[in-house]
Design a protein around this motif. Structure first.
Motif, PDB file in Angstrom:
ATOM      1  N   LEU A  38     -94.795 -12.279 -22.406  1.00  0.00           N
ATOM      2  CA  LEU A  38     -94.630 -13.362 -23.370  1.00  0.00           C
ATOM      3  C   LEU A  38     -94.296 -12.865 -24.775  1.00  0.00           C
ATOM      4  O   LEU A  38     -94.304 -13.622 -25.728  1.00  0.00           O
ATOM      5  CB  LEU A  38     -95.885 -14.243 -23.391  1.00  0.00           C
ATOM      6  CG  LEU A  38     -96.210 -14.897 -22.042  1.00  0.00           C
ATOM      7  CD1 LEU A  38     -97.442 -15.786 -22.148  1.00  0.00           C
ATOM      8  CD2 LEU A  38     -95.023 -15.717 -21.532  1.00  0.00           C
ATOM      9  N   GLY A  39     -94.009 -11.572 -24.885  1.00  0.00           N
ATOM     10  CA  GLY A  39     -93.480 -11.097 -26.166  1.00  0.00           C
ATOM     11  C   GLY A  39     -94.434 -10.302 -27.044  1.00  0.00           C
ATOM     12  O   GLY A  39     -94.115 -10.056 -28.203  1.00  0.00           O
ATOM     13  N   GLY A  94    -100.389 -13.763 -21.992  1.00  0.00           N
ATOM     14  CA  GLY A  94    -100.153 -13.252 -20.646  1.00  0.00           C
ATOM     15  C   GLY A  94     -98.966 -12.299 -20.629  1.00  0.00           C
ATOM     16  O   GLY A  94     -98.316 -12.064 -21.655  1.00  0.00           O
ATOM     17  N   ILE A 109     -83.687 -17.704 -25.668  1.00  0.00           N
ATOM     18  CA  ILE A 109     -83.776 -16.266 -25.387  1.00  0.00           C
ATOM     19  C   ILE A 109     -82.575 -15.839 -24.544  1.00  0.00           C
ATOM     20  O   ILE A 109     -81.929 -14.827 -24.818  1.00  0.00           O
ATOM     21  CB  ILE A 109     -85.102 -15.921 -24.675  1.00  0.00           C
ATOM     22  CG1 ILE A 109     -86.272 -16.125 -25.640  1.00  0.00           C
ATOM     23  CG2 ILE A 109     -85.088 -14.488 -24.150  1.00  0.00           C
ATOM     24  CD1 ILE A 109     -87.635 -15.866 -25.038  1.00  0.00           C
ATOM     25  N   GLY A 141     -90.639 -13.645 -20.112  1.00  0.00           N
ATOM     26  CA  GLY A 141     -89.438 -13.012 -20.624  1.00  0.00           C
ATOM     27  C   GLY A 141     -88.871 -11.966 -19.675  1.00  0.00           C
ATOM     28  O   GLY A 141     -87.679 -11.751 -19.631  1.00  0.00           O
ATOM     29  N   ARG A 142     -89.761 -11.311 -18.944  1.00  0.00           N
ATOM     30  CA  ARG A 142     -89.259 -10.256 -18.066  1.00  0.00           C
ATOM     31  C   ARG A 142     -88.407 -10.811 -16.945  1.00  0.00           C
ATOM     32  O   ARG A 142     -87.384 -10.243 -16.582  1.00  0.00           O
ATOM     33  CB  ARG A 142     -90.412  -9.478 -17.459  1.00  0.00           C
ATOM     34  CG  ARG A 142     -90.880  -8.475 -18.447  1.00  0.00           C
ATOM     35  CD  ARG A 142     -91.996  -7.650 -17.943  1.00  0.00           C
ATOM     36  NE  ARG A 142     -92.762  -7.313 -19.133  1.00  0.00           N
ATOM     37  CZ  ARG A 142     -93.947  -6.781 -19.129  1.00  0.00           C
ATOM     38  NH1 ARG A 142     -94.537  -6.531 -17.986  1.00  0.00           N
ATOM     39  NH2 ARG A 142     -94.551  -6.508 -20.253  1.00  0.00           N
ATOM     40  N   THR A 170     -84.141 -10.036 -32.850  1.00  0.00           N
ATOM     41  CA  THR A 170     -83.912 -10.513 -31.488  1.00  0.00           C
ATOM     42  C   THR A 170     -85.087 -11.339 -30.969  1.00  0.00           C
ATOM     43  O   THR A 170     -85.082 -11.779 -29.828  1.00  0.00           O
ATOM     44  CB  THR A 170     -83.677  -9.330 -30.523  1.00  0.00           C
ATOM     45  OG1 THR A 170     -84.805  -8.455 -30.600  1.00  0.00           O
ATOM     46  CG2 THR A 170     -82.414  -8.561 -30.878  1.00  0.00           C
ATOM     47  N   PHE A 171     -86.097 -11.527 -31.791  1.00  0.00           N
ATOM     48  CA  PHE A 171     -87.257 -12.301 -31.356  1.00  0.00           C
ATOM     49  C   PHE A 171     -87.007 -13.779 -31.625  1.00  0.00           C
ATOM     50  O   PHE A 171     -86.753 -14.181 -32.757  1.00  0.00           O
ATOM     51  CB  PHE A 171     -88.509 -11.833 -32.097  1.00  0.00           C
ATOM     52  CG  PHE A 171     -89.777 -12.414 -31.549  1.00  0.00           C
ATOM     53  CD1 PHE A 171     -90.422 -11.810 -30.475  1.00  0.00           C
ATOM     54  CD2 PHE A 171     -90.333 -13.577 -32.083  1.00  0.00           C
ATOM     55  CE1 PHE A 171     -91.593 -12.345 -29.945  1.00  0.00           C
ATOM     56  CE2 PHE A 171     -91.502 -14.118 -31.562  1.00  0.00           C
ATOM     57  CZ  PHE A 171     -92.131 -13.494 -30.489  1.00  0.00           C
ATOM     58  N   VAL A 172     -87.056 -14.579 -30.589  1.00  0.00           N
ATOM     59  CA  VAL A 172     -86.789 -16.003 -30.758  1.00  0.00           C
ATOM     60  C   VAL A 172     -88.102 -16.746 -30.999  1.00  0.00           C
ATOM     61  O   VAL A 172     -89.065 -16.577 -30.255  1.00  0.00           O
ATOM     62  CB  VAL A 172     -86.086 -16.575 -29.516  1.00  0.00           C
ATOM     63  CG1 VAL A 172     -85.727 -18.038 -29.734  1.00  0.00           C
ATOM     64  CG2 VAL A 172     -84.827 -15.772 -29.200  1.00  0.00           C
ATOM     65  N   ASN A 208     -95.035 -19.440 -30.166  1.00  0.00           N
ATOM     66  CA  ASN A 208     -95.273 -18.160 -30.834  1.00  0.00           C
ATOM     67  C   ASN A 208     -95.066 -18.197 -32.351  1.00  0.00           C
ATOM     68  O   ASN A 208     -95.025 -17.162 -33.001  1.00  0.00           O
ATOM     69  CB  ASN A 208     -94.393 -17.073 -30.207  1.00  0.00           C
ATOM     70  CG  ASN A 208     -92.910 -17.415 -30.291  1.00  0.00           C
ATOM     71  OD1 ASN A 208     -92.491 -18.162 -31.166  1.00  0.00           O
ATOM     72  ND2 ASN A 208     -92.120 -16.872 -29.388  1.00  0.00           N
ATOM     73  N   LEU A 252     -86.157  -4.285 -29.574  1.00  0.00           N
ATOM     74  CA  LEU A 252     -87.297  -5.156 -29.849  1.00  0.00           C
ATOM     75  C   LEU A 252     -87.558  -5.250 -31.356  1.00  0.00           C
ATOM     76  O   LEU A 252     -88.413  -4.571 -31.898  1.00  0.00           O
ATOM     77  CB  LEU A 252     -88.541  -4.654 -29.107  1.00  0.00           C
ATOM     78  CG  LEU A 252     -88.370  -4.543 -27.589  1.00  0.00           C
ATOM     79  CD1 LEU A 252     -89.663  -4.084 -26.925  1.00  0.00           C
ATOM     80  CD2 LEU A 252     -87.912  -5.865 -26.987  1.00  0.00           C
ATOM     81  N   GLU A 270     -85.052 -11.778 -18.238  1.00  0.00           N
ATOM     82  CA  GLU A 270     -84.234 -10.588 -18.403  1.00  0.00           C
ATOM     83  C   GLU A 270     -83.699 -10.135 -17.043  1.00  0.00           C
ATOM     84  O   GLU A 270     -82.519  -9.817 -16.896  1.00  0.00           O
ATOM     85  CB  GLU A 270     -85.098  -9.492 -19.034  1.00  0.00           C
ATOM     86  CG  GLU A 270     -84.341  -8.280 -19.467  1.00  0.00           C
ATOM     87  CD  GLU A 270     -85.239  -7.294 -20.219  1.00  0.00           C
ATOM     88  OE1 GLU A 270     -86.073  -7.732 -21.041  1.00  0.00           O
ATOM     89  OE2 GLU A 270     -85.100  -6.093 -19.986  1.00  0.00           O
ATOM     90  N   LEU A 295     -93.636 -19.443 -22.534  1.00  0.00           N
ATOM     91  CA  LEU A 295     -92.372 -19.792 -23.159  1.00  0.00           C
ATOM     92  C   LEU A 295     -91.915 -21.142 -22.628  1.00  0.00           C
ATOM     93  O   LEU A 295     -91.764 -21.317 -21.428  1.00  0.00           O
ATOM     94  CB  LEU A 295     -91.316 -18.733 -22.821  1.00  0.00           C
ATOM     95  CG  LEU A 295     -91.687 -17.271 -23.100  1.00  0.00           C
ATOM     96  CD1 LEU A 295     -90.692 -16.332 -22.445  1.00  0.00           C
ATOM     97  CD2 LEU A 295     -91.748 -17.021 -24.593  1.00  0.00           C
TER      98      LEU A 295
END
Ligand code: ADP
Ligand code: MG
Length: 470
Positions: free
Chosen positions: A176-177, A173, A302, A335-336, A137-139, A144, A133, A339, A294
């Motif tokens: 969302l990063g 929420g 991502i 994001g979860r 790697t953060f898009v 955002n 993290l 993944e 997102l």
């Protein structure tokens, strides 16, 4: 574990959610996973010890009860703590982070990869950092950009620089990063002369409570006040009068001392009901940034970056563009889930050695495609939309004016606040210009009665609800 078990687990969760409300459910059970069901024992896992002990103390019977309602033969529910390595692409090689660490972060040859940043950070009592993290790697996308820019600014600032916004408060929420962004700051911001500490609110409570117990509370406070940047994640979990008071002191003394504070939470400061007014306004007094959901494009990016990371360890792994587009389009949540979708394809590809096809993707990720979660409705949005609809100002709604043209809109807004959010009556009263909870109750009853008989009002309310859900 069978799909029936999973199905039961889903129903148990639904039941808990409806009994406890979305907020409570999300706070305590959002990250709970089913591990196994065997011989009358259900094993569930949570990511932290704190969650485990809290749920054990408060909810274990209720979970058992709900499970027995689904499956009578279950006798016991057991909670375990999942290992801190995220259930992720890293699973196959938990001892090594997926993302190769920059050279200077590595220890001398021979030992497992340990980052000095992480160890320094842990020595201060910080929460574990996930090496994946980082800002790299953060898009960044539309939803955002601002949060990312602000976080980056905090990370690159020097101790001698003036603090631009304090605290920086990021809310969004689930998935969302937020954690990704805060940990990026921790990775990037730690310098020999600048101490950055990342703490989950749980860890903060834990640290404080155990310090009290061992009578080292003073040392804990001093340590906290001696850092340059404090990052607190999931502030909505902060519970208990004394920890809140302590948090408030820490916050004040850091900010007053020109140190940077960064907070992440799942709601805006004013909606943190358990905190007192002064703390809330202090939190709202810096820069408050929301990260939206997102968008499809961001989801696609991502995915692409995640695949690139995965390929460093699994060179054979490839996901054709149409499949990527399909996942980005259909897995809309957060994001979860993205993944999760990738992990399944990866596992499949590793186990069978077969290429990832559209068929496979459709089959494997079916259950991640859920109807859009209802949006988090905020009281401010309700006030704004109701005011606009009735052509009055938001100030009118909060004012004490009693003319008919504001009384009705005000009642409608209170009714919507009660039915569309999880806020309590006193809280709603407070947010409507400091009214008493009985006034709110009266408004809610009034509108409920009217809606039963007045179809045009009913339609009006439906239309307002739709607008709020958009
Ligand atoms: P939160 O803390 O807001 O619940 P996380 O930071 O844990 O969410 O994000 C959930 C997952 O989604 C993580 O794997 C994270 O890396 C990924 N993710 C979320 N937003 C982004 C982004 N903008 N770029 C890359 N990955 C992201
Ligand atoms: Mg998080």
């Amino acid at each position: 574990m069978t799909s029936t078990d999973q199905e039961r687990w889903r129903r148990v969760k639904d039941q808990l959610r409806s009994e406890l409300g979305e907020d409570v459910f999300g706070s305590w059970f959002g990250r709970m996973e089913l591990e196994a069901v065997e011989k009358g024992l259900v094993r569930l896992s949570v990511p932290t010890r704190f969650l485990k002990s809290w749920i054990q103390a408060h909810y274990i019977d209720r979970i058992l009860f709900c499970w027995q309602a689904e499956q009578f033969s279950v006798r016991r529910v057991e909670l375990v703590v999942r290992s801190p390595v995220r259930a992720s692409i890293a699973k196959s090689k938990p001892e090594q982070p997926v993302e190769p660490l920059p050279e200077h972060r590595k220890e001398p040859v021979g030992r497992a990869v340990v980052a000095p940043v992480a160890t320094a950070h842990e020595a201060l009592g910080g929460s574990p950092l996930d090496p994946r993290l980082t800002f790299d790697t953060f898009v960044v996308g539309r939803s955002n950009t601002l949060a990312h820019a602000a976080a980056k600014q905090v990370a690159v600032a020097r101790t001698s620089d003036p603090v631009l916004f304090n605290p920086l408060y990021i809310h969004a929420g689930v998935g969302l990063g937020k954690t990704h962004l805060l940990q990026s700051v921790a990775w990037a911001g730690n310098q020999p002369d600048r101490r950055v500490l990342y703490l989950t609110a749980e860890k903060f409570m834990y640290g404080f409570v155990s310090a009290l117990r061992s009578q080292t509370a003073l040392a804990f406070k001093e340590a906290l006040r001696g850092i340059d940047v404090l990052l607190i994640d999931d502030l909505q979990f902060l519970q208990g009068k004394s920890t809140q008071a302590e948090f408030s002191h820490t916050l004040n003394s850091l900010i007053d001392g020109g140190r940077q504070v960064v907070i992440a939470a799942d709601r805006p400061p004013m909606d943190l009901e358990s905190l007192d007014d002064r703390v809330r306004s202090r939190l709202a007094g810096g820069l408050v940034v929301e990260m939206g959901s997102l968008g499809e494009e961001l989801r696609l990016e991502i995915l692409i970056s995640r695949i690139a990371l995965a390929r460093a360890h699994h060179p054979g792994f490839d996901v054709p563009a149409p499949v990527l587009a399909y996942i980005a389009k259909s897995v809309t949540h957060n994001g979860r889930d993205l993944e999760g979708a990738l992990n399944r394809l990866l596992a499949h590809s590793k186990l069978t050695g077969q290429p990832v096809t559209m068929d496979l993707a459709e089959r494997e990720i079916r259950d991640l495609i859920r109807p859009q979660e209802p949006k988090r409705v905020k009281i401010e949005d309700i006030q704004r939309i109701v005011a606009r609809h009735y052509n009055v100002s938001r100030g009118d709604l909060l004012s004490s004016r009693r003319t008919a043209n504001v009384v009705r809109p005000r009642q409608v807004a209170m009714y919507l606040a009660k039915t569309m959010t999880l806020r309590s009556l006193p809280e709603i009263g407070r947010r409507f210009g400091g009214r008493d909870h009985t006034t709110v109750l009266h408004a809610v009853r009034k509108i409920e009665n009217l809606v039963g008989n007045d179809t045009s009002l009913a339609e009006e309310i439906e239309s307002l609800k739709r607008q709020l859900q958009e």
